[in-house]
Design a protein around this motif. Sequence first.
Motif, PDB file in Angstrom:
ATOM      1  N   ALA A 163       0.809  -1.223   0.000  1.00 11.09           N
ATOM      2  CA  ALA A 163       0.000   0.000   0.000  1.00 11.09           C
ATOM      3  C   ALA A 163       0.839   1.269   0.000  1.00 11.09           C
ATOM      4  CB  ALA A 163      -0.936   0.009   1.203  1.00 11.09           C
ATOM      5  N   ARG A 164       2.148   1.135   0.099  1.00  7.88           N
ATOM      6  CA  ARG A 164       3.019   2.313   0.133  1.00  7.88           C
ATOM      7  C   ARG A 164       3.903   2.349  -1.105  1.00  7.88           C
ATOM      8  NH1 ARG A 164       0.364   5.277   3.914  1.00  7.88           N
ATOM      9  NH2 ARG A 164       0.020   4.021   5.792  1.00  7.88           N
ATOM     10  N   PRO A 165       4.370   3.522  -1.497  1.00  6.93           N
ATOM     11  CA  PRO A 165       5.247   3.610  -2.669  1.00  6.93           C
ATOM     12  C   PRO A 165       6.567   2.888  -2.427  1.00  6.93           C
ATOM     13  CG  PRO A 165       5.173   5.701  -1.493  1.00  6.93           C
ATOM     14  CD  PRO A 165       4.120   4.833  -0.878  1.00  6.93           C
ATOM     15  N   GLY A 166       7.158   2.407  -3.518  1.00  6.05           N
ATOM     16  CA  GLY A 166       8.463   1.777  -3.402  1.00  6.05           C
ATOM     17  C   GLY A 166       8.430   0.336  -2.961  1.00  6.05           C
ATOM     18  N   ALA A 167       7.314  -0.361  -3.167  1.00 10.63           N
ATOM     19  CA  ALA A 167       7.205  -1.757  -2.721  1.00 10.63           C
ATOM     20  C   ALA A 167       7.982  -2.713  -3.615  1.00 10.63           C
ATOM     21  CB  ALA A 167       5.742  -2.176  -2.675  1.00 10.63           C
ATOM     22  N   PHE A 168       8.406  -2.255  -4.803  1.00  5.42           N
ATOM     23  CA  PHE A 168       9.058  -3.137  -5.770  1.00  5.42           C
ATOM     24  C   PHE A 168      10.428  -2.588  -6.156  1.00  5.42           C
ATOM     25  CE2 PHE A 168       4.455  -3.165  -6.355  1.00  5.42           C
ATOM     26  CZ  PHE A 168       4.194  -4.483  -6.004  1.00  5.42           C
ATOM     27  N   ASP A 169      11.283  -3.464  -6.680  1.00  6.67           N
ATOM     28  CA  ASP A 169      12.611  -3.043  -7.102  1.00  6.67           C
ATOM     29  C   ASP A 169      12.511  -1.946  -8.160  1.00  6.67           C
ATOM     30  OD1 ASP A 169      13.635  -4.982  -5.448  1.00  6.67           O
ATOM     31  OD2 ASP A 169      13.890  -6.466  -7.050  1.00  6.67           O
ATOM     32  N   ARG A 170      13.459  -1.023  -8.120  1.00  8.12           N
ATOM     33  CA  ARG A 170      13.514   0.095  -9.082  1.00  8.12           C
ATOM     34  C   ARG A 170      12.120   0.703  -9.263  1.00  8.12           C
ATOM     35  NH1 ARG A 170      15.343  -1.164 -14.373  1.00  8.12           N
ATOM     36  NH2 ARG A 170      14.285  -3.178 -14.185  1.00  8.12           N
ATOM     37  N   PRO A 171      11.577   1.252  -8.187  1.00 13.90           N
ATOM     38  CA  PRO A 171      10.170   1.683  -8.190  1.00 13.90           C
ATOM     39  C   PRO A 171       9.851   2.786  -9.186  1.00 13.90           C
ATOM     40  CG  PRO A 171      11.307   2.488  -6.239  1.00 13.90           C
ATOM     41  CD  PRO A 171      12.234   1.515  -6.889  1.00 13.90           C
ATOM     42  N   GLY A 172      10.860   3.477  -9.698  1.00 16.33           N
ATOM     43  CA  GLY A 172      10.594   4.531 -10.657  1.00 16.33           C
ATOM     44  C   GLY A 172      10.464   4.053 -12.086  1.00 16.33           C
ATOM     45  N   THR A 173      10.527   2.744 -12.317  1.00 16.34           N
ATOM     46  CA  THR A 173      10.507   2.224 -13.684  1.00 16.34           C
ATOM     47  C   THR A 173       9.114   1.746 -14.095  1.00 16.34           C
ATOM     48  OG1 THR A 173      11.027  -0.043 -12.975  1.00 16.34           O
ATOM     49  CG2 THR A 173      12.888   1.440 -13.402  1.00 16.34           C
ATOM     50  N   VAL A 174       8.945   1.612 -15.427  1.00 18.19           N
ATOM     51  CA  VAL A 174       7.696   1.067 -15.965  1.00 18.19           C
ATOM     52  C   VAL A 174       7.478  -0.357 -15.474  1.00 18.19           C
ATOM     53  CG1 VAL A 174       6.559   0.326 -18.092  1.00 18.19           C
ATOM     54  CG2 VAL A 174       7.697   2.554 -18.001  1.00 18.19           C
ATOM     55  N   ALA A 175       8.553  -1.150 -15.378  1.00 20.88           N
ATOM     56  CA  ALA A 175       8.417  -2.533 -14.901  1.00 20.88           C
ATOM     57  C   ALA A 175       7.822  -2.571 -13.496  1.00 20.88           C
ATOM     58  CB  ALA A 175       9.768  -3.236 -14.930  1.00 20.88           C
ATOM     59  N   ALA A 176       8.257  -1.657 -12.646  1.00 21.30           N
ATOM     60  CA  ALA A 176       7.700  -1.609 -11.292  1.00 21.30           C
ATOM     61  C   ALA A 176       6.230  -1.219 -11.323  1.00 21.30           C
ATOM     62  CB  ALA A 176       8.491  -0.633 -10.431  1.00 21.30           C
ATOM     63  N   GLY A 177       5.881  -0.265 -12.189  1.00 21.81           N
ATOM     64  CA  GLY A 177       4.478   0.128 -12.296  1.00 21.81           C
ATOM     65  C   GLY A 177       3.601  -1.015 -12.748  1.00 21.81           C
ATOM     66  N   ARG A 178       4.102  -1.809 -13.688  1.00 16.40           N
ATOM     67  CA  ARG A 178       3.313  -2.942 -14.177  1.00 16.40           C
ATOM     68  C   ARG A 178       3.274  -4.068 -13.153  1.00 16.40           C
ATOM     69  NH1 ARG A 178       5.376  -2.840 -20.518  1.00 16.40           N
ATOM     70  NH2 ARG A 178       4.360  -0.847 -21.006  1.00 16.40           N
ATOM     71  N   THR A 179       4.354  -4.226 -12.390  1.00 16.36           N
ATOM     72  CA  THR A 179       4.330  -5.201 -11.303  1.00 16.36           C
ATOM     73  C   THR A 179       3.323  -4.782 -10.235  1.00 16.36           C
ATOM     74  OG1 THR A 179       6.668  -5.717 -11.692  1.00 16.36           O
ATOM     75  CG2 THR A 179       5.730  -6.416  -9.593  1.00 16.36           C
ATOM     76  N   ALA A 180       3.266  -3.490  -9.956  1.00 21.21           N
ATOM     77  CA  ALA A 180       2.263  -2.997  -9.012  1.00 21.21           C
ATOM     78  C   ALA A 180       0.861  -3.306  -9.509  1.00 21.21           C
ATOM     79  CB  ALA A 180       2.437  -1.491  -8.807  1.00 21.21           C
ATOM     80  N   TYR A 181       0.661  -3.212 -10.825  1.00 21.85           N
ATOM     81  CA  TYR A 181      -0.651  -3.500 -11.402  1.00 21.85           C
ATOM     82  C   TYR A 181      -1.016  -4.976 -11.238  1.00 21.85           C
ATOM     83  CZ  TYR A 181      -4.352  -4.125 -14.857  1.00 21.85           C
ATOM     84  OH  TYR A 181      -5.529  -4.454 -15.459  1.00 21.85           O
ATOM     85  N   SER A 182      -0.135  -5.883 -11.691  1.00 20.51           N
ATOM     86  CA  SER A 182      -0.455  -7.313 -11.598  1.00 20.51           C
ATOM     87  C   SER A 182      -0.622  -7.745 -10.141  1.00 20.51           C
ATOM     88  CB  SER A 182       0.621  -8.163 -12.291  1.00 20.51           C
ATOM     89  OG  SER A 182       1.881  -8.028 -11.665  1.00 20.51           O
ATOM     90  N   THR A 183       0.189  -7.168  -9.248  1.00 16.51           N
ATOM     91  CA  THR A 183       0.072  -7.511  -7.828  1.00 16.51           C
ATOM     92  C   THR A 183      -1.237  -7.002  -7.256  1.00 16.51           C
ATOM     93  OG1 THR A 183       2.494  -7.410  -7.627  1.00 16.51           O
ATOM     94  CG2 THR A 183       1.212  -7.362  -5.581  1.00 16.51           C
ATOM     95  N   SER A 184      -1.643  -5.812  -7.672  1.00 20.12           N
ATOM     96  CA  SER A 184      -2.918  -5.285  -7.189  1.00 20.12           C
ATOM     97  C   SER A 184      -4.086  -6.142  -7.662  1.00 20.12           C
ATOM     98  CB  SER A 184      -3.116  -3.832  -7.640  1.00 20.12           C
ATOM     99  OG  SER A 184      -3.455  -3.746  -9.026  1.00 20.12           O
ATOM    100  N   LYS A 185      -3.975  -6.712  -8.853  1.00 16.07           N
ATOM    101  CA  LYS A 185      -5.050  -7.570  -9.353  1.00 16.07           C
ATOM    102  C   LYS A 185      -5.076  -8.916  -8.638  1.00 16.07           C
ATOM    103  CE  LYS A 185      -6.900  -4.636 -12.113  1.00 16.07           C
ATOM    104  NZ  LYS A 185      -8.242  -4.091 -11.823  1.00 16.07           N
ATOM    105  N   LEU A 186      -3.911  -9.433  -8.261  1.00 15.32           N
ATOM    106  CA  LEU A 186      -3.880 -10.608  -7.393  1.00 15.32           C
ATOM    107  C   LEU A 186      -4.522 -10.280  -6.051  1.00 15.32           C
ATOM    108  CD1 LEU A 186      -2.955 -13.472  -6.602  1.00 15.32           C
ATOM    109  CD2 LEU A 186      -0.718 -12.475  -6.012  1.00 15.32           C
TER     110      LEU A 186
END
Length: 303
Positions: A163-186
């Motif tokens: 629920a907080r920013p920076g939960a994934f590696d290299r949080p400023g990247t597109v990959a992190a944004g998409r990981t946040a998306y798939s994780t949120s859908k899980l």
Amino acid sequence: MHTIVMTGGTRGIGRAAAAEVLRRDASAHLVLVGRAGSVRSAADALGPARVVPVGADLARLGDVRAATARIGHLLDAGDVPPLRTVAANAGVQLPDALHTTDGLETTFAVNVLSVHVLLRGLEPWLRAPARAVVTVSDTHFGDLRHNLGLVPAPRWSEPAVLARPGAFDRPGTVAAGRTAYSTSKLAAVHLVHAWARHAPAGVDVLSWNPAFVPGTGLTRAAGPATRFLNRRLLPLLARTPLLDTVGTAGASLAALLLGDLTAASGAYVDRRRVVPSSPESYDEAREDALWRFAEDVHAGVVV
């Protein structure tokens, strides 16, 4: 006469579903929840006699609480018919995992926490038999078959971390944004499973996966290459069984909202078929932890 409360009904799949619901069911009234200007415009276009706009920024959970209170007032006053259905269809995908709103990472706030706050807030007015449908994504499977190699697999952590920013590696990247998306859908599938255990008798809560649908606007915050792929190339695949058009997906969502499909509470509906969600999504310990965290958010303990 009955009311359907819908988020994400101003564009894309939700807009198509809203129009289909109104076309098919003359007894249906819609309450559209979203940004004030967007829901007003959509209500005017769809037909103000049967559509009521309620303004809220879904990333701001205080707005969601206020919206549910406003809807409750409309229901109590008899300004709209009894509430039978909730469609939590709104979702965001961002180009990083650093966007925040009121201190919460925006992807998780909109795709997960706003859903819980919406359902919790509307629960006293739901009249059985009732149905809540949460739009999820098959990206939560995390494999090539379901994500076409475009979205990384989800990476689960404790809800307070996600629920907080920076939960994934290299949080400023597109990959992190998409990981946040798939994780949120899980997480949204986990939340549906938890709701299926906690919902009042006669209230069914379902996950709905539209499959990949180009042209929805979901990737509007992505880079130019991804936007071009989504707008120009992938729509050609919508003519095949691999993908659906916005109109086809909207019709599928409308059919689910209107009760065409029988499904047990907690079920995962892929387009118009009840199928298992990912093996990872069946984890009661995670579901219970997410429920407790979301309850604290709803109560205002977590801000």
